[in-house]
Each structure stands twice: as C-alpha cells, then as structure tokens.
Design an enzyme around this catalytic site. Structure first.
Site, PDB file in Angstrom:
ATOM      1  N   CYS A 111      12.708  35.629   8.742  1.00 21.83           N
ATOM      2  CA  CYS A 111      11.289  35.333   8.470  1.00 21.83           C
ATOM      3  C   CYS A 111      10.516  36.393   9.232  1.00 21.83           C
ATOM      4  O   CYS A 111      10.844  37.572   9.123  1.00 21.83           O
ATOM      5  CB  CYS A 111      10.933  33.899   8.860  1.00 21.83           C
ATOM      6  SG  CYS A 111      11.489  33.399  10.498  1.00 21.83           S
ATOM      7  N   GLY A 158      12.326  35.389  12.929  1.00 25.55           N
ATOM      8  CA  GLY A 158      13.758  35.164  12.736  1.00 25.55           C
ATOM      9  C   GLY A 158      14.273  33.945  13.458  1.00 25.55           C
ATOM     10  O   GLY A 158      15.445  33.907  13.866  1.00 25.55           O
TER      11      GLY A 158
END
Length: 455
Positions: free
Chosen positions: A229, A232
C-alpha cells in the site's frame, strides 16, 4: 474433512455468540496486539537496525515503519553496480512456512529501481496494490508501471503496459511486460482503487475477489506475492491475512485453536504494524467470516448436488473450495445422506436413500397395461429399492462420473431417456407381487416421483 468443517463452523459460532459484545472484544484484542508489538521493540525481541542506518533512512517512506532485520528482504541483484541490498520490505510466511508474501511500501521516486530489482530477483508474478498514487492531496506511491503507449524506463528495466482491464468497480488489472538484459517477463498488477488510507473497503467481497484473482494469475508458481500500500503495513497486512486464511481453508489445515488474533500477531512479528488500525482488524474479522460462511455453503451436500445437476447457485464459483479426495470417502451417517451444515436459505427435508413402490399389484386378468385403478381397500405393498451407488458393481453399472457424495447422474446410454428405469434388487420379483418391478428414475437427487414413499 468433517473435522475441518467443524472448526470452520466453530469459529462462526464464536462470532455469533459475541452478539453486541463484539466491538468491545475486538477492541481489547487489538489493544493487546499493539501492546505486544511495542514490547518487542523495547525489550529487544525485534530489531530495525539495518533500516535505521544513515544510508538507508532516506529509503523509508515513513520513519516509524522500518522493516525488521530478521525478516527483511535483502537485494543482491545489481549490487556489483553499486546498488545496496536495502529495501523497505519484509517476507511474511505462508501456511506452509514458505516466504509467501513480500510486504513492502509504495516506491519512492528514488527507490523505483530497488522495487523492480525486488520483483525481478524474487520472480514476482503478481503485485497487489492497495492504494492510489495520491490520496487526500498527498503522494502515497510513485507510479512504477507504464501507461498506455508510454514505456517506463528505470535503470536497466523497461516496463511496458500490454493490457489494462477493470475486474470490478474497485479493482483494475494491468499486465506489464518487464525487460531486463534482453529477457522479458509478464507481471500482473491488481490495484484496489478505492481503499482509503487507515480505513476499510466498502465491500469485503471485492477483497476476496482480489486475492482470488491473484492466485488465478499466479497459478502454481511457488514464488511470493508482492503486496503493498503506501506504508506497506495496514492495508497490506489485511490482504496478507485474508489470503493466508483462504489458503488454510483450501488446504484444510485450519488449526484447532484458530483465531485471527494469532494470525495478526504472527504477521506483526514479521512486518511492523501489519493490520494497522482497529477498524482494519474489525474489517478483517467480517471478511473472514464471509469467507468461512461461503466455505460451509459450498461444501454442503445441497450445494454439491446442485453443482452435479449443472445448476450453479453462485457466480462466485471460483471461491468454492476444491473438493478434497477425502470427501469422496466420507462415510454416510445414519439416515443415508450427508446433512447440510449452517447453510443459509430455506431448510430442506432430509431424504432417505431407500424408497418403495406403493400399491403396485398386478392388473386383473384381461386388463391392458396401465388400466388398473387402485381402490381404497388396497393395502400398501412395499419393495425396497437400493440406490445404484450402494449396489455391487456389475457389468451394467456405469460408474464413470461418480461424484464425491456418491450421487450418480442419469446414464448417458442412447437407450436412456426421461423415463429410464432402475431395476429393483434384493429379490423383490419373488415377493408375490406378480410383475417385474421397475420404477421411474427420480428427476433429481431430492425430488422422488409421486408414486414413491420413504421407508
């Protein structure tokens, strides 16, 4: 198989038993997870020394999300050209103990090359992206993929976009061609377009679709999924946890003491702050509950019988568990047929495996076939009929296509038709009924003809 399903059902029953206390329970669990995570750092159980070195700190998107030394991903590709071995990424073990996931942050402008070094060195075939490039006016991830008609060059890697298609309203699938030193590979990227930072998606079904699509694209390739993302950890941890539980279901290895608390705690030992917020933790519970409910539904006899008769009940067919060879050997309980377990929808009456011919006396002398009309004085005469699946196999029995639950589809011989018959066994023809007993084949596994009755 039955033990596996009992564990699945037990987990759902525990959730149902919580009732209105669920919010408080999950809040306490998540608070305990955070307390453990902090203790690991202060007590020296987990170290982040390498990511905190002066030369590496600039490669961390967030200063408080630094990979643990014990599980960090170490790069060796292109080190001889002066590139270091550091990237903000950790391995997370899968259900079989292998390095199933690489949890990493969204690349920065100056770590794009490191990201593609990681993808190439570890043979990543599928990337799961759970963020957008920009969220709430802030840059969350550098675009590391090519756009249409515009290749992306980073170091010795050339990335081109070969296909971009929407999977559903939330997910986009891109197929990239990555070329390095005259070798080309296909890499698939699944991006969840509407998952808010520190928040949760609006539809848990789309998360299940995402991890499912990832495995369809990955196939039997044993190399890890790359999941990221922005940091992470939060959204990345949810995806890893959902996929982890799905693999437990597929391999029928749910442990007796299964809990999402343990799953998340174990993942946090490998990647800092995996599943970052209480809201994400709560969403994870609801998503796994949905997955477990589908599992029970898809493995129930009612579902199997519908599938065997080419009557799909869900377009999410790929979510159903693969049928285990153990299922075909599951003994039938008294009563003859495996009963449904926790399947939503209208209940159905359990069907016995044995039926009988009723009021089938021979016609009076001189009467034509089918001219006899039963009278009220007739007494019921029963003759037991054994299902084909339970009779000894003879040269006339076609056992090809036997399904896991023992239901035998209609014969495919040219002589078969809608009025095909089953021969009566157990010496019924000598029972004084005066005719060769043959009865109409049922039209479905749960729909006996009207002239049958249960014994």
């Amino acid at each position: 198989m039955s033990r596996h399903l009992d564990l699945v059902r037990s987990f759902l029953e525990q959730l149902e038993a919580r009732d209105r206390r669920e919010g408080a329970i999950l809040a306490r669990e998540f608070s305990d997870i955070k307390a453990h995570s902090e203790a690991w750092k202060t007590e020296g159980v987990r170290f982040t020394k390498i990511g905190s070195r002066l030369g590496n700190t600039k490669k961390n998107r967030y200063k408080d999300i630094v990979p643990y030394d014990e599980t960090r991903v170490t790069l060796s590709l292109l080190q001889e050209e002066g590139h270091g071995d550091y990237i903000n990424a950790n391995f997370i073990r899968g259900t079989d103990g292998s390095q199933a996931y690489i949890a990493t942050q969204g690349p920065l402008p100056h770590t794009l090359l490191d990201f593609w070094r990681l993808v190439w060195e570890f043979g990543v075939k599928v990337i799961l992206m759970a963020c957008q490039e920009t969220e709430n006016g802030r840059k969350k991830c550098e675009r590391y993929w090519a756009q249409e008609q515009k290749p992306l060059q980073t170091g010795p890697f050339c990335i081109t976009l070969t296909k971009e298609t929407p999977v559903n309203a939330d997910i986009t699938l891109r197929t990239l061609e990555v070329t390095f030193q005259k070798e080309s590979r296909s890499v698939h990227q699944l991006q969840y377009m509407s998952w808010p930072d520190h928040g949760v998606p609006s539809n848990p079904d789309h998360i299940l679709t995402m991890v499912e699509e990832a495995h369809r694209l990955k196939g039997a390739d044993p190399r890890p999924l790359c999941v990221h993302c922005s940091a992470g950890c939060g959204r990345t941890g949810v995806l890893c946890a959902v996929d982890y539980v799905r693999q437990l279901l597929l391999t029928q290895t749910i442990p007796p003491n299964f809990s999402l608390y343990n799953v998340v705690l174990e993942m946090r030992k490998q990647r800092p702050a995996a599943v970052q917020t209480e809201e994400q933790y709560r969403f994870l519970y609801h998503t796994v509950a949905r997955l477990f409910s589908r599992t029970l539904q898809n493995t129930s006899p009612r579902y199997q019988n519908l599938k065997e008769n080419c009557a799909p009940i869900s377009k999410d067919a790929s979510l159903s568990l693969r049928t285990s060879p153990a299922l075909s050997a599951t003994p039938r309980p008294p009563g003859g047929i495996l009963r449904s377990i926790s399947v939503p929808g209208p209940p159905s009456l359990p069907m016995a495996d044995t039926y009988a011919v009723v009021q089938k006396r021979g016609a009076p002398a001189g009467a034509g076939q089918g001219t006899r009309v039963p009278s009220s004085n007739d007494t019921m005469i029963y003759s037991q009929v054994t299902p084909r699946s339970q009779r000894p196999v003879t040269h006339t029995d076609d056992t090809r296509g036997m399904t896991p639950l023992g239901y035998v589809p209609a014969d495919q011989n040219s002589s078969s038709g809608p009025d095909a018959y089953e021969e009566v066994t157990d010496g019924a023809q000598t029972g004084g009924l005066g005719f060769n007993l043959r009865i109409g084949r049922p039209k479905g596994p749960r729909d006996p003809p009207a002239e049958w009755t249960r014994v």
